[in-house]
Design a protein around this motif. Structure first.
Motif, PDB file in Angstrom:
ATOM      1  N   ASN A   1       1.236  -1.263  -0.048  1.00 45.33           N
ATOM      2  CA  ASN A   1      -0.175   0.245  -0.094  1.00 45.33           C
ATOM      3  C   ASN A   1       0.954   1.269  -0.019  1.00 45.33           C
ATOM      4  O   ASN A   1       0.618   2.846  -0.460  1.00 45.33           O
ATOM      5  CB  ASN A   1      -0.891   0.071   1.115  1.00 45.33           C
ATOM      6  N   GLU A   2       2.284   1.219   0.945  1.00 49.66           N
ATOM      7  CA  GLU A   2       2.612   2.759   1.324  1.00 49.66           C
ATOM      8  C   GLU A   2       3.751   3.040  -0.333  1.00 49.66           C
ATOM      9  O   GLU A   2       4.040   4.032  -0.699  1.00 49.66           O
ATOM     10  CB  GLU A   2       3.873   1.368   1.524  1.00 49.66           C
ATOM     11  N   VAL A   3       4.156   1.811  -1.515  1.00 51.03           N
ATOM     12  CA  VAL A   3       4.097   2.271  -2.664  1.00 51.03           C
ATOM     13  C   VAL A   3       3.104   2.269  -3.626  1.00 51.03           C
ATOM     14  O   VAL A   3       3.142   2.457  -4.979  1.00 51.03           O
ATOM     15  CB  VAL A   3       4.956   1.245  -3.352  1.00 51.03           C
ATOM     16  N   GLY A   4       1.675   2.396  -3.217  1.00 54.03           N
ATOM     17  CA  GLY A   4       0.649   2.585  -3.752  1.00 54.03           C
ATOM     18  C   GLY A   4       0.349   1.618  -4.622  1.00 54.03           C
ATOM     19  O   GLY A   4      -0.525   1.370  -6.250  1.00 54.03           O
ATOM     20  N   ASN A   5       0.729   0.076  -4.193  1.00 57.79           N
ATOM     21  CA  ASN A   5       0.318  -1.394  -5.080  1.00 57.79           C
ATOM     22  C   ASN A   5      -1.245  -1.909  -4.030  1.00 57.79           C
ATOM     23  O   ASN A   5      -0.883  -2.352  -3.576  1.00 57.79           O
ATOM     24  CB  ASN A   5       0.903  -2.004  -5.379  1.00 57.79           C
ATOM     25  N   TYR A   6      -2.073  -1.319  -4.405  1.00 55.15           N
ATOM     26  CA  TYR A   6      -3.473  -1.588  -3.892  1.00 55.15           C
ATOM     27  C   TYR A   6      -3.797  -3.047  -3.877  1.00 55.15           C
ATOM     28  O   TYR A   6      -4.609  -3.925  -3.674  1.00 55.15           O
ATOM     29  CB  TYR A   6      -3.981  -0.845  -3.297  1.00 55.15           C
ATOM     30  N   GLN A   7      -3.481  -3.301  -5.549  1.00 50.86           N
ATOM     31  CA  GLN A   7      -3.976  -3.966  -5.904  1.00 50.86           C
ATOM     32  C   GLN A   7      -3.595  -5.932  -5.354  1.00 50.86           C
ATOM     33  O   GLN A   7      -4.438  -7.162  -5.249  1.00 50.86           O
ATOM     34  CB  GLN A   7      -3.780  -4.365  -7.364  1.00 50.86           C
ATOM     35  N   VAL A   8      -2.311  -5.640  -4.822  1.00 53.39           N
ATOM     36  CA  VAL A   8      -1.424  -6.998  -4.729  1.00 53.39           C
ATOM     37  C   VAL A   8      -2.394  -7.086  -3.569  1.00 53.39           C
ATOM     38  O   VAL A   8      -2.222  -8.595  -2.891  1.00 53.39           O
ATOM     39  CB  VAL A   8       0.286  -6.891  -4.380  1.00 53.39           C
ATOM     40  N   GLY A   9      -2.866  -6.558  -2.747  1.00 53.55           N
ATOM     41  CA  GLY A   9      -2.974  -6.592  -1.088  1.00 53.55           C
ATOM     42  C   GLY A   9      -4.788  -7.576  -0.909  1.00 53.55           C
ATOM     43  O   GLY A   9      -5.253  -8.254  -0.433  1.00 53.55           O
ATOM     44  N   LEU A  10      -5.029  -6.636  -1.931  1.00 59.82           N
ATOM     45  CA  LEU A  10      -6.611  -7.574  -1.979  1.00 59.82           C
ATOM     46  C   LEU A  10      -6.016  -8.841  -3.385  1.00 59.82           C
ATOM     47  O   LEU A  10      -7.302  -9.717  -2.982  1.00 59.82           O
ATOM     48  CB  LEU A  10      -7.255  -6.895  -3.447  1.00 59.82           C
ATOM     49  N   ARG A  11      -5.595  -9.418  -4.376  1.00 59.17           N
ATOM     50  CA  ARG A  11      -4.844 -10.749  -4.064  1.00 59.17           C
ATOM     51  C   ARG A  11      -4.558 -11.122  -3.317  1.00 59.17           C
ATOM     52  O   ARG A  11      -5.217 -12.649  -3.035  1.00 59.17           O
ATOM     53  CB  ARG A  11      -3.844 -10.196  -5.347  1.00 59.17           C
ATOM     54  N   LEU A  12      -3.519 -11.087  -2.336  1.00 54.99           N
ATOM     55  CA  LEU A  12      -3.584 -11.856  -1.307  1.00 54.99           C
ATOM     56  C   LEU A  12      -4.626 -12.083  -0.231  1.00 54.99           C
ATOM     57  O   LEU A  12      -5.163 -12.953   0.116  1.00 54.99           O
ATOM     58  CB  LEU A  12      -2.187 -10.679  -0.320  1.00 54.99           C
ATOM     59  N   LEU A  13      -5.305 -11.176  -0.213  1.00 56.24           N
ATOM     60  CA  LEU A  13      -6.719 -11.302   0.922  1.00 56.24           C
ATOM     61  C   LEU A  13      -7.281 -12.099   0.260  1.00 56.24           C
ATOM     62  O   LEU A  13      -7.658 -13.677   1.111  1.00 56.24           O
ATOM     63  CB  LEU A  13      -7.688 -10.136   0.490  1.00 56.24           C
ATOM     64  N   ARG A  14      -7.939 -12.904  -1.988  1.00 63.09           N
ATOM     65  CA  ARG A  14      -8.278 -14.281  -2.665  1.00 63.09           C
ATOM     66  C   ARG A  14      -7.942 -14.809  -1.939  1.00 63.09           C
ATOM     67  O   ARG A  14      -8.500 -16.553  -1.886  1.00 63.09           O
ATOM     68  CB  ARG A  14      -8.545 -13.177  -3.308  1.00 63.09           C
TER      69      ARG A  14
ATOM     70  N   GLY B   1      -5.496  -9.465   9.479  1.00 62.10           N
ATOM     71  CA  GLY B   1      -4.835  -9.097   8.532  1.00 62.10           C
ATOM     72  C   GLY B   1      -4.711  -7.827   7.442  1.00 62.10           C
ATOM     73  O   GLY B   1      -3.800  -6.908   7.777  1.00 62.10           O
ATOM     74  N   TYR B   2      -5.933  -8.127   6.918  1.00 61.75           N
ATOM     75  CA  TYR B   2      -5.941  -7.218   5.545  1.00 61.75           C
ATOM     76  C   TYR B   2      -6.249  -5.342   6.172  1.00 61.75           C
ATOM     77  O   TYR B   2      -5.652  -4.826   5.623  1.00 61.75           O
ATOM     78  CB  TYR B   2      -7.074  -8.327   4.731  1.00 61.75           C
ATOM     79  N   PHE B   3      -7.313  -5.844   7.196  1.00 64.16           N
ATOM     80  CA  PHE B   3      -7.670  -4.406   7.576  1.00 64.16           C
ATOM     81  C   PHE B   3      -6.706  -3.679   8.140  1.00 64.16           C
ATOM     82  O   PHE B   3      -6.554  -2.842   7.911  1.00 64.16           O
ATOM     83  CB  PHE B   3      -8.747  -4.904   8.395  1.00 64.16           C
ATOM     84  N   GLN B   4      -5.812  -4.808   8.973  1.00 65.68           N
ATOM     85  CA  GLN B   4      -5.112  -4.091   9.822  1.00 65.68           C
ATOM     86  C   GLN B   4      -3.914  -3.024   8.968  1.00 65.68           C
ATOM     87  O   GLN B   4      -3.345  -2.306   9.103  1.00 65.68           O
ATOM     88  CB  GLN B   4      -4.128  -4.697  10.327  1.00 65.68           C
ATOM     89  N   GLY B   5      -3.285  -4.224   7.741  1.00 60.12           N
ATOM     90  CA  GLY B   5      -3.001  -3.480   6.981  1.00 60.12           C
ATOM     91  C   GLY B   5      -2.813  -1.977   5.923  1.00 60.12           C
ATOM     92  O   GLY B   5      -1.827  -1.654   6.278  1.00 60.12           O
ATOM     93  N   ASN B   6      -4.190  -2.066   6.288  1.00 58.25           N
ATOM     94  CA  ASN B   6      -4.773  -1.058   5.402  1.00 58.25           C
ATOM     95  C   ASN B   6      -4.735   0.222   6.933  1.00 58.25           C
ATOM     96  O   ASN B   6      -5.933   1.372   6.232  1.00 58.25           O
ATOM     97  CB  ASN B   6      -6.357  -0.509   5.145  1.00 58.25           C
ATOM     98  N   GLN B   7      -4.354   0.077   7.910  1.00 54.18           N
ATOM     99  CA  GLN B   7      -4.631   0.653   8.714  1.00 54.18           C
ATOM    100  C   GLN B   7      -5.897   1.354   9.500  1.00 54.18           C
ATOM    101  O   GLN B   7      -5.944   1.954   9.914  1.00 54.18           O
ATOM    102  CB  GLN B   7      -3.870   2.052   8.241  1.00 54.18           C
ATOM    103  N   SER B   8      -6.711   0.479   9.526  1.00 50.71           N
ATOM    104  CA  SER B   8      -8.338  -0.032  10.064  1.00 50.71           C
ATOM    105  C   SER B   8      -8.608  -0.703  10.715  1.00 50.71           C
ATOM    106  O   SER B   8      -8.186  -1.409  10.349  1.00 50.71           O
ATOM    107  CB  SER B   8      -8.946   0.075   8.962  1.00 50.71           C
ATOM    108  N   MET B   9      -7.988  -0.190  12.185  1.00 50.85           N
ATOM    109  CA  MET B   9      -7.701  -1.047  13.261  1.00 50.85           C
ATOM    110  C   MET B   9      -9.211  -1.259  14.082  1.00 50.85           C
ATOM    111  O   MET B   9      -9.749  -2.305  14.390  1.00 50.85           O
ATOM    112  CB  MET B   9      -7.258  -0.692  14.219  1.00 50.85           C
ATOM    113  N   GLY B  10     -10.093  -1.363  13.524  1.00 49.27           N
ATOM    114  CA  GLY B  10     -11.935  -1.168  14.428  1.00 49.27           C
ATOM    115  C   GLY B  10     -12.606  -1.894  13.697  1.00 49.27           C
ATOM    116  O   GLY B  10     -12.397  -2.863  14.652  1.00 49.27           O
ATOM    117  N   PRO B  11     -12.253  -2.833  12.794  1.00 51.94           N
ATOM    118  CA  PRO B  11     -13.035  -3.729  12.201  1.00 51.94           C
ATOM    119  C   PRO B  11     -12.609  -5.772  12.925  1.00 51.94           C
ATOM    120  O   PRO B  11     -12.915  -5.934  13.551  1.00 51.94           O
ATOM    121  CB  PRO B  11     -12.667  -4.392  10.536  1.00 51.94           C
TER     122      PRO B  11
END
Length: 536
Positions: free
Chosen positions: A72-85, A149-159
């Motif tokens: 996410n830091e380098v602007g590649n949000y697609q890889v995060g979603l790919r990892l989630l799937r 882990g996906y939510f935390q990686g997006n700095q969204s700790m609430g979920p």
């Protein structure tokens, strides 16, 4: 962004603490319902399950979080979603394999703890039954960990925080309500009540997973928009993705597994060891159960201390990777000071007040004489567990993961050997001393490696702790004196439970007033409070 991250981290830490506190509190009514014989049966089920659960809940959220955050830091949000799937596919597969493995090995595991020729305690069929019921949770927990882990990686700790609390609340409600209904309404056996309680792990996990799914689908449009607007989206093959993920996960898993491994060694060795020296199965299971209850009390200060101390670990990693060695040394000193400041007085309090605290928490029906003595001996494990957790995390922070594994293996080997050597001579104290020696060996090894790797100096750290050690000695003497006076002054007409309750309450309050009253004046304590107020 920084304030959002700190706020999210605070909520996640708070949720974890709430979950751990609830996990401690429910044991009191649950043990009252099923007794020590029911609790040891529950412990048999959760022993092997916890090992597999630790791999998923400790390793994966942090590893997935680190992976997603990096890209996410380098602007590649697609890889995060790919990892989630693909991570979900993998976890469904590994969760199913783990479930089948635990379900099928239940008879073997049951025979490790139960002698079929001794009918004074639980039967092999009882143990097999509860292990198979708890194994169903492995179908859901790993997949839930990837989501967290996906939510935390997006700095969204609430979920993650919300799902953690909901999972624990639903699990505990199901445990207590199910056990009560099974015993008092359906008039069924304690074994069936414990079976319902172990199946609650699946029900709680399902509730937490549904919570995460709900949040994900609610944010689906925002997540897609974020992906579509990313400037550096690039595909990454699945093999490379999982290779990197596993590299992140292994160190987290290693640290998290150490304490459950030690606890499982006792769970699966104690019965046979004590039967070999003349105890029957019922007596051996009572000791096994009481050691488990003592471990729960000991882990309360450990959880609180590590919640404070571990917050400094990311800073140690960052400073080490940037070559700021003075900052690394300072943060290590701060972390250990925090742990000693919080865990040592709690451990000494448990040591002095072992019997009244055990009676206050678990009542007079759950072997108070044995339990009080075991808690007194086991209490200082709070300091040992906390120091191991932090020194292991520091080893990871300075890239000494492989050497960390060596230290763990040495400690575990000593623990197993000393269980065999000490139990015939020291009875129930034997496994406790074996735990101390095993963990202390691992800690000493970790400290030696830290000292050699970054030239960390131990003597200055010990000097900063002198005032805390003196304060703990003073507090301990006052708590001991208060306990003696309570025993003398409280009327004989009071019941044993009332005397234990009042003695514990008065002594604990006196100790807290002395420790916090004088401790708040110490430079170390002021530094801790200032750091936490700045962070939050």
């Amino acid at each position: 962004m920084e304030s959002k991250f700190l706020r999210g981290t605070f909520f996640l830490t708070a949720a974890t603490l709430i979950s751990k506190i609830l996990g401690f509190i429910y044991i009191i009514p649950f043990t009252a319902l099923v007794s020590t014989q029911g609790y040891v049966l529950y412990k048999y089920a959760y022993g092997p399950y916890t090992i597999l659960l630790s791999i998923s809940t400790i390793g994966l959220p942090l590893a997935v979080s680190k992976f997603v955050s990096k890209y996410n830091e380098v602007g590649n949000y697609q890889v995060g979603l790919r990892l989630l799937r693909y991570g979900m596919y993998l976890m469904v597969m590994t969760g199913t394999i783990s479930f089948v493995a635990l379900y099928l090995t239940a008879p073997f595991l049951a025979r490790l703890v139960i002698d079929p020729n001794d009918s004074t305690g639980n039967s092999i069929e009882d143990v097999q039954f509860v292990i198979r019921l708890v194994s169903f949770a492995l179908l859901i927990i790993p997949a839930m960990s990837v989501f967290r882990g996906y939510f935390q990686g997006n700095q969204s700790m609430g979920p993650s925080a919300l799902s953690t609390v909901i999972e624990q609340v639903v699990r505990i409600t199901f445990i207590l309500a199910g056990a009560y209904v099974t015993i008092h309404v359906l008039k069924s056996s304690i074994t069936n009540a414990v079976g319902v309680a172990t199946f609650a792990a699946f029900i709680g996990g399902l509730a937490g997973f549904i919570t995460l799914l709900f949040v994900f689908f609610k944010r689906r449009d925002l997540i897609k928009k974020q992906r579509d607007e990313s400037l550096n989206n690039e595909d990454m093959n699945v093999q490379s993705m999982f290779k990197e993920l596993i590299g992140y996960a292994i160190p987290f898993v290693i640290t998290g597994l150490a304490i459950p491994i030690y606890q499982n060694i006792d769970t699966f060795m104690i019965n046979k060891l004590f039967q070999s020296i003349g105890y029957n199965l019922y007596e051996a299971e009572t000791i096994n159960s009481v050691i488990g209850l003592a471990q729960i009390l000991v882990m309360v200060p450990v959880s609180l201390a590590t919640a404070f101390g571990m917050s400094l670990i990311p800073g140690i990693t960052s400073a080490f990777n940037s070559g700021r060695m003075l900052e690394v040394h300072n943060k290590i000193s701060q972390t250990i000071q925090i742990l000693i400041f919080f865990t040592l007085p709690a451990a000494m309090g448990l040591c002095i007040l072992g019997r009244p605290i055990y009676i206050m928490v678990f009542g007079l029906e759950n072997s108070p004489d044995i339990g009080g003595g075991i808690l007194e001996w086991y209490s200082l494990a709070a300091v040992v567990f906390a120091l191991y957790t932090v020194t292991a995390a520091i080893m990871q922070g300075i890239n000494q993961q492989k050497k960390l594994i060596i230290g763990i293996l040495i400690g575990v080997g000593l623990k197993v050997l000393l269980n065999y050597l000490l139990v015939p001579y020291l009875d129930e104290v034997g496994p406790i001393l074996a735990t101390y020696i095993g963990f202390t060996t691992s800690i000493t090894y970790n400290v030696y490696m830290i000292k050699n790797t970054i030239h960390f100096k131990i003597l200055p750290l010990l000097k900063t702790l002198r005032s805390v050690l003196l304060l703990v000695v003073l507090m301990s003497l006052i708590v001991w004196g208060t306990e003696v006076l309570c025993e003398i002054w409280l009327p004989e007409a009071f019941s044993l439970y009332s005397r234990a309750l009042l003695t514990s309450a008065i002594s604990i309050c006196t100790g807290l007033l002395v420790y916090l009253g004088i401790g708040s004046k110490l430079t170390l304590a002021k530094g801790i409070l200032n750091r936490k107020s700045k962070n939050y």
